[in-house]
Design a protein around this motif. Structure first.
Motif, short mmCIF file in Angstrom:
data_model
loop_
_atom_site.label_atom_id
_atom_site.label_comp_id
_atom_site.label_asym_id
_atom_site.label_seq_id
_atom_site.Cartn_x
_atom_site.Cartn_y
_atom_site.Cartn_z
N LEU A 3 -1.60 -4.22 -7.76
CA LEU A 3 -0.75 -5.38 -7.48
C LEU A 3 0.69 -4.96 -7.23
N SER A 4 1.15 -3.94 -7.90
CA SER A 4 2.53 -3.47 -7.72
C SER A 4 2.75 -2.91 -6.32
N ILE A 17 7.26 -8.52 -7.03
CA ILE A 17 7.43 -9.25 -8.28
C ILE A 17 6.96 -8.36 -9.43
N SER A 18 7.77 -8.25 -10.45
CA SER A 18 7.57 -7.24 -11.49
C SER A 18 6.40 -7.57 -12.40
N GLU A 50 -5.61 -13.06 -11.44
CA GLU A 50 -4.99 -13.63 -12.63
C GLU A 50 -3.61 -13.04 -12.86
N LEU A 51 -3.46 -11.73 -12.68
CA LEU A 51 -2.15 -11.10 -12.84
C LEU A 51 -1.15 -11.61 -11.80
N ALA A 52 -1.60 -11.81 -10.55
CA ALA A 52 -0.70 -12.32 -9.52
C ALA A 52 -0.20 -13.71 -9.89
N HIS A 53 -1.09 -14.56 -10.37
CA HIS A 53 -0.71 -15.91 -10.78
C HIS A 53 0.29 -15.87 -11.93
N ALA A 54 0.01 -15.05 -12.94
CA ALA A 54 0.89 -14.97 -14.11
C ALA A 54 2.24 -14.36 -13.75
N VAL A 104 -3.01 -14.33 -0.71
CA VAL A 104 -2.54 -13.28 0.19
C VAL A 104 -2.25 -11.99 -0.59
N VAL A 105 -1.57 -12.13 -1.70
CA VAL A 105 -1.22 -10.95 -2.51
C VAL A 105 -2.49 -10.30 -3.08
#
Length: 483
Positions: A107-108, A113-114, A242-246, A329-330
């Motif tokens: 995701l990074s 976004i951190s 889930e990580l992208a949403h959070a 998208v992410v």
């Protein structure tokens, strides 16, 4: 001569009110059988009244003072969530922890976004209920209050003049009937929803109070059972999403309040169908509340939406679609390495578009549909933005509320792309109505009046934040512009 008993001098209405005081007052809920016999003078069957009191006392113990017993909703939800008695095993926790770790690395590469400040975690269904119920209560409270108040009003309007004192004495009890039945129904919906959701952001709204990333292993296993997709690939995809949403809600701290405010604004506009409720109240028996329960489940007490509510729902749908489109998208970019990524993405989209039985029940109970209808269009907009200005330029649109894409941008991504490309070239963006109003206000003009002819382009104009040079304000500025 024997002293007269003061209770013998009470009117039937006063006797009924005394009965209510004993039920919820200092008598510990113990009702004198002789008092029930005295109600025969009002044409009320004492045996029937005793059954009514027993049902009400059992249903509303501990909640009579507040009218709406949210503790009842919690008990009901936890009872359903914990029925299977399943727990998260060490193996499930280890597998998902490893999926979260790799998903974070991927995701990074797909977003600027951190990372989260707290590690992701696994939750049982009961843990999910405990964590999210305060949000459900906040969303449902306006409808619960409306139904409880409307039930009391309907009973008061139907009672004849000579019975008004009785109705007044029982009004608080009737309000408790409606409110507590609603709380019980909400508990059932949330409890059943705990068996459907796979992750914290699965419903599309920020339910986790601290913005944590979570997965429910019990439901994750059910979700992947019929997909014929390798377990490790499915876990990586779900963990990434889930990580992208959070991450998004942690970065744009104003966004959670924005979403919740849009939902509560919609809910406050809900008014109970008084005609349907009056017709129901005319035959309502508190000892047999099934008819009211069925009316709550079906949504029969909620009338058709007003124009204002339809507009509020459209704004909410556009907002949720904008969020979900970015997450899509992410996630797709981060999981491009997965051989089954396309199949998983389509399965997730279908599931997001349809929802489960518990979400459909929530829609009937609160009148709110949480499934964004424009998610694909919003995702197409975000892809166009990414192609035009890159990942950093795209993610910078979440730095401030007034940079966030609008519904018009979803309809016309080309216009948004043109503005972003112009800003990237250092060109001043074309002023909008907000810019014009603020400029007139700073100039001392009445913003309610149009600017004098020929002066629309005169004078200095306030500049929008430059996402490439300004630091985002994580505490969030004032109220965001409506989507």
């Amino acid at each position: 001569m024997a002293d007269s008993n003061p209770e013998d001098e009470q009117s039937p209405e006063e006797q009924f009110q005394e009965l209510i005081r004993q039920l919820f007052g200092g008598a510990g809920g113990q009702v004198d059988p002789e008092q029930l016999e005295r109600l025969s003078g009002m044409g009320i069957d004492p045996a029937m009244m005793q059954t009514v009191m027993r049902h009400l006392q059992g249903a509303f113990a501990g909640g009579a003072d507040e009218g709406i017993s949210w503790d009842l909703a919690k008990r009901q939800a936890l009872h359903i969530a914990n029925q299977d008695g399943l727990v998260v095993t060490d193996g499930e926790r280890t597998d998902l922890d490893q999926a979260f770790a790799l998903a974070s690395l991927w995701l990074s590469e797909a977003t600027t976004i951190s990372e989260l400040a707290t590690p992701p975690r696994t939750l049982t269904r009961g843990g999910w209920v405990e964590a999210t119920l305060p949000v459900w209560q906040e969303l449902a409270d306006p409808v619960a209050t409306s139904i409880a108040d409307a039930l009391t009003e309907a009973l008061r309007d139907q009672a004849p003049e000579e019975m008004q004192s009785l109705v007044q004495g029982a009004g608080r009890l009737m309000r408790t009937v409606g409110g507590s039945l609603f709380a019980s129904q909400l508990g059932q919906v949330v409890g059943n929803l705990s068996k459907e959701v796979v992750s914290g952001g699965d419903v599309g709204i920020p339910l986790m109070p601290d913005g944590d990333a979570v997965i429910l292993p019990q439901n994750f296993a059910d979700f992947g059972r019929d997909l014929e997709i390798p377990h490790d690939q499915l876990a990586l995809y779900v963990a990434t999403r889930e990580l992208a949403h959070a991450r998004l809600f942690r970065h744009a701290r104003w966004l959670r309040l924005h979403v919740i405010s849009q939902i509560t604004d919609f809910a406050r506009g809900i008014h109970v169908d008084t005609d349907a409720l009056e017709e129901l109240a005319s035959r309502f028996n508190p000892a047999e509340p099934d008819e009211l329960r069925r009316a709550l489940e079906s949504g029969a007490l909620l009338p058709s939406r007003s124009e204002a509510q339809n507009a509020a729902l459209t704004r909410l749908e556009n907002l949720l679609a904008t969020i979900e489109g970015w997450v899509d998208v992410v996630t797709d970019a981060a999981t491009a390495r997965l051989p089954s990524a396309d199949r998983i993405a389509e399965a997730v989209r279908r599931r997001r578009a349809v929802g489960g039985p518990a979400e459909q029940a929530l829609s009937s109970l609160v009148g709110l549909e949480l499934r964004p209808r424009r998610m694909r269009e919003a995702a197409a907009m975000w892809r166009a933005v990414t192609d035009a200005v890159g990942v950093a330029g795209r993610d910078a649109l979440w730095d401030y509320p007034d940079l966030m894409p609008t519904a018009e941008d979803i309809d016309n991504p080309a216009g948004l792309v043109a503005r972003l490309e112009a800003r990237a070239r250092g060109e001043e963006p074309a002023p909008d109505e907000m810019d014009d109003a603020l400029a007139r206000l700073l100039a001392g003009e009445d913003i309610g009046e149009a600017p004098p002819e020929g002066t629309a382009d005169d004078g200095p104009r306030p500049q929008r934040p430059d996402p490439e040079h300004d630091e985002p304000n994580e505490d969030g500025p004032g109220d965001p512009r409506p989507v």
